[in-house]
Design an enzyme around this catalytic site. Structure first.
Site, short mmCIF file in Angstrom:
data_model
loop_
_atom_site.label_atom_id
_atom_site.label_comp_id
_atom_site.label_asym_id
_atom_site.label_seq_id
_atom_site.Cartn_x
_atom_site.Cartn_y
_atom_site.Cartn_z
CG ASN A 216 -5.03 3.55 8.83
OD1 ASN A 216 -5.16 2.56 8.10
ND2 ASN A 216 -4.62 4.72 8.36
CD GLU B 254 -1.62 3.96 8.18
OE1 GLU B 254 -1.35 4.38 9.33
OE2 GLU B 254 -1.77 4.72 7.21
NE ARG C 267 -3.27 2.57 2.64
CZ ARG C 267 -3.33 3.37 3.71
NH1 ARG C 267 -2.83 2.97 4.87
NH2 ARG C 267 -3.88 4.55 3.62
CG HIS D 179 -1.07 8.93 3.64
ND1 HIS D 179 -1.26 7.59 3.93
CD2 HIS D 179 -0.58 9.47 4.77
CE1 HIS D 179 -0.89 7.35 5.18
NE2 HIS D 179 -0.46 8.48 5.71
CD GLU E 224 -4.52 7.71 9.87
OE1 GLU E 224 -3.97 8.75 10.23
OE2 GLU E 224 -4.13 6.59 10.23
CE1 TYR F 154 0.01 2.70 13.63
CE2 TYR F 154 -1.98 3.76 12.83
CZ TYR F 154 -0.72 3.25 12.60
OH TYR F 154 -0.20 3.24 11.34
O1 IFM Z 1 2.65 7.53 10.15
C1 IFM Z 1 1.28 7.59 10.34
C2 IFM Z 1 0.56 7.43 9.02
O2 IFM Z 1 0.95 8.38 8.09
C3 IFM Z 1 -0.92 7.56 9.22
N1 IFM Z 1 -1.38 6.70 10.27
C4 IFM Z 1 -0.68 6.69 11.51
C5 IFM Z 1 0.81 6.51 11.28
C6 IFM Z 1 1.58 6.49 12.61
O3 IFM Z 1 1.40 7.69 13.29
#
Ligand code: IFM
Length: 444
Positions: free
Chosen positions: A293, A351, A75, A118, A163, A295
């Site tokens: 995404n 992500e 990606r 992005h 995002e 985290y």
């Molecule tokens: O690096 C970023 C990415 O560009 C977008 N999502 C979160 C990642 C980590 O912060």
């Protein structure tokens, strides 16, 4: 041990400004991130993406690294200022880079998954208001149209926007991302136009191009929890969820903005006429998949002094190098909620990953046990979710390489492949070796 069936896609991800470098090669013009990074104090140690991982020049070697990882998909995103360095001026040389990259990937049996936006908005567009201006819909239409004309048929899937919360709220409300503004009205306009641009782009591909290439949007989502068992913290948690998740999920899947958040935002924004009624039909257009995404979770407490009455609370969870809670169980709760409240579309984790302070050893190894465990825990969570029938169809590690981590510059390393930014040499971290084994065995 849990298995991933043959339809599940493994990949890794990057984005243009974070890895490409080549900032002024072949006619690229500055993006808002070049401008923002030039302002003293905005990016850690004054870092910028001018060279980054030099992927623009090293892409052939980099494709071999992806191949060695054994993943089926890569990606990446397209840098809009390479394609339209000036308003209305198409730059074939910029497009050539993506054609070469895609050909190289395909020659090595790797499927290109391409994000259109992005965060590297051309500076010429920002000079006219950027995403705050409704003209952004015309600029983005022309850009997406040209990209589809040249590349559709060559790529495996399209992602319209990455995002929107970060692009709009970090960029125009919190001021910590480009263009660095602090204005909630601007942020809501930017978020709205980004969402409309998503829907308009899906329609363009499906209606004008009659294309069957899968297309979707990627949101960053975080499940929120209240720190205390009291009404104030519950309100705060609801506001955090509205600000981060529902403001984007609701228009995409329900065709409206959440009313409680309209009420809350009206403290700062008095005129919502930038939202046209017919926009919702565009934003909620049917897609082929939904990108997430993921985290971290967020632990929230009430704060009467903050804009929307919420703040992060102290949490005793293990943390990544960003200070983010490691929370794979909460990831599962998020996915179950999405399935009950929002969508049946196949979900792709576009992500997931973690930054930790890595050390390159003398023998060229990088022992990154914490990142390896982070990836393992999330893959196990996905496999278990799929056993429950949650239909997650792919997983992309963020990131293939250590790269330019926005306001944190090169201080935060998210890669499974280590980059020595002095020499541009790449080294597999232990997490990359682990990931390769999972991908090859298709089990975790
Ligand atoms: O690096 C970023 C990415 O560009 C977008 N999502 C979160 C990642 C980590 O912060």
């Amino acid at each position: 041990m849990k298995n991933f069936d043959s339809t599940f896609t493994f990949g890794t991800a990057t984005s243009s400004y974070q890895v490409e470098g080549g900032a002024s090669q072949d006619g690229r013009s500055p993006s808002i991130w070049d401008t923002f990074a030039d302002v003293p104090g905005k990016v850690y140690q004054g870092d910028n993406g001018a060279i980054a991982c030099d992927h623009y020049n090293l892409y052939k070697e980099d494709v071999q690294i992806i191949k060695e990882l054994g993943v089926e998909s890569y990606r990446f995103s397209i840098a809009w200022p390479r394609i339209f360095p000036e308003e209305g001026v198409y730059n074939e040389a910029g497009m050539q880079f993506y054609k070469k990259l895609i050909n190289e990937l395909k020659a090595n049996n790797i499927k290109p998954v391409v994000t259109l936006y992005h965060w590297d908005l051309p500076q010429w567009a920002q000079d006219q208001g950027g995403w705050v201006s409704r003209k952004s819909l015309i600029w983005f239409h022309d850009y997406a149209n040209k990209v589809f004309e040249e590349l559709d048929g060559l790529v495996d899937s399209w992602i319209t926007q990455n995002e929107p919360w970060c692009a709009a709220f970090l960029g125009y409300h919190q001021g910590v991302h480009a263009p660095g503004h602090r204005n909630m009205e601007e942020a809501l306009k930017a978020a709205h136009h980004i969402l409309v641009s998503h829907g308009q782009t899906v329609k363009l591909l499906k209606e004008t191009y009659q294309s069957s290439t899968p297309i979707g949007i990627t949101l960053n989502l975080a499940p929120f929890y209240s720190a205390g068992n009291n009404y104030n913290d519950e309100i705060a948690k609801n506001n955090a969820d509205g600000y981060t998740n529902r403001w984007f999920l609701d228009p995409i899947f329900k065709g409206s903005y959440p009313v409680d958040m309209i009420n809350l935002f009206s403290k700062y924004v008095h005129d919502f006429s930038f939202i046209h009624k017919e926009d919702f039909e565009t934003i909620s257009v049917e897609c082929d998949f939904f990108g997430i995404n993921y985290y971290s979770r967020g632990l929230i407490e009430f704060n009467s002094a903050s804009d929307f009455l919420f703040d992060s609370a102290y949490s005793d969870y293990p943390k990544t190098g960003m200070g983010w809670d490691v929370s794979p169980k909460e990831f599962q709760e998020l996915i179950r909620r999405l399935r009950t409240e929002y969508t049946d579309l196949p979900i792709i984790i576009t992500e997931n990953g973690a930054s930790y302070p890595d050390q390159l050893m003398e023998d060229g190894t990088i022992p990154d046990a914490e990142r390896t465990k982070y990836i393992k825990d999330h893959l196990q969570a996905i496999a278990a979710l799929n056993e429950e029938g949650m239909h997650i169809s792919g997983y992309f590690v963020w990131s293939l390489f250590d790269n330019f981590e926005w306001a944190f510059g090169y201080d935060k390393r998210f890669g499974i492949v280590y980059v020595d930014f002095e020499t541009q040499k790449r080294f597999f971290k232990d997490s990359a070796k682990y990931y390769r084994n999972v991908v090859l065995a298709r089990e975790v």
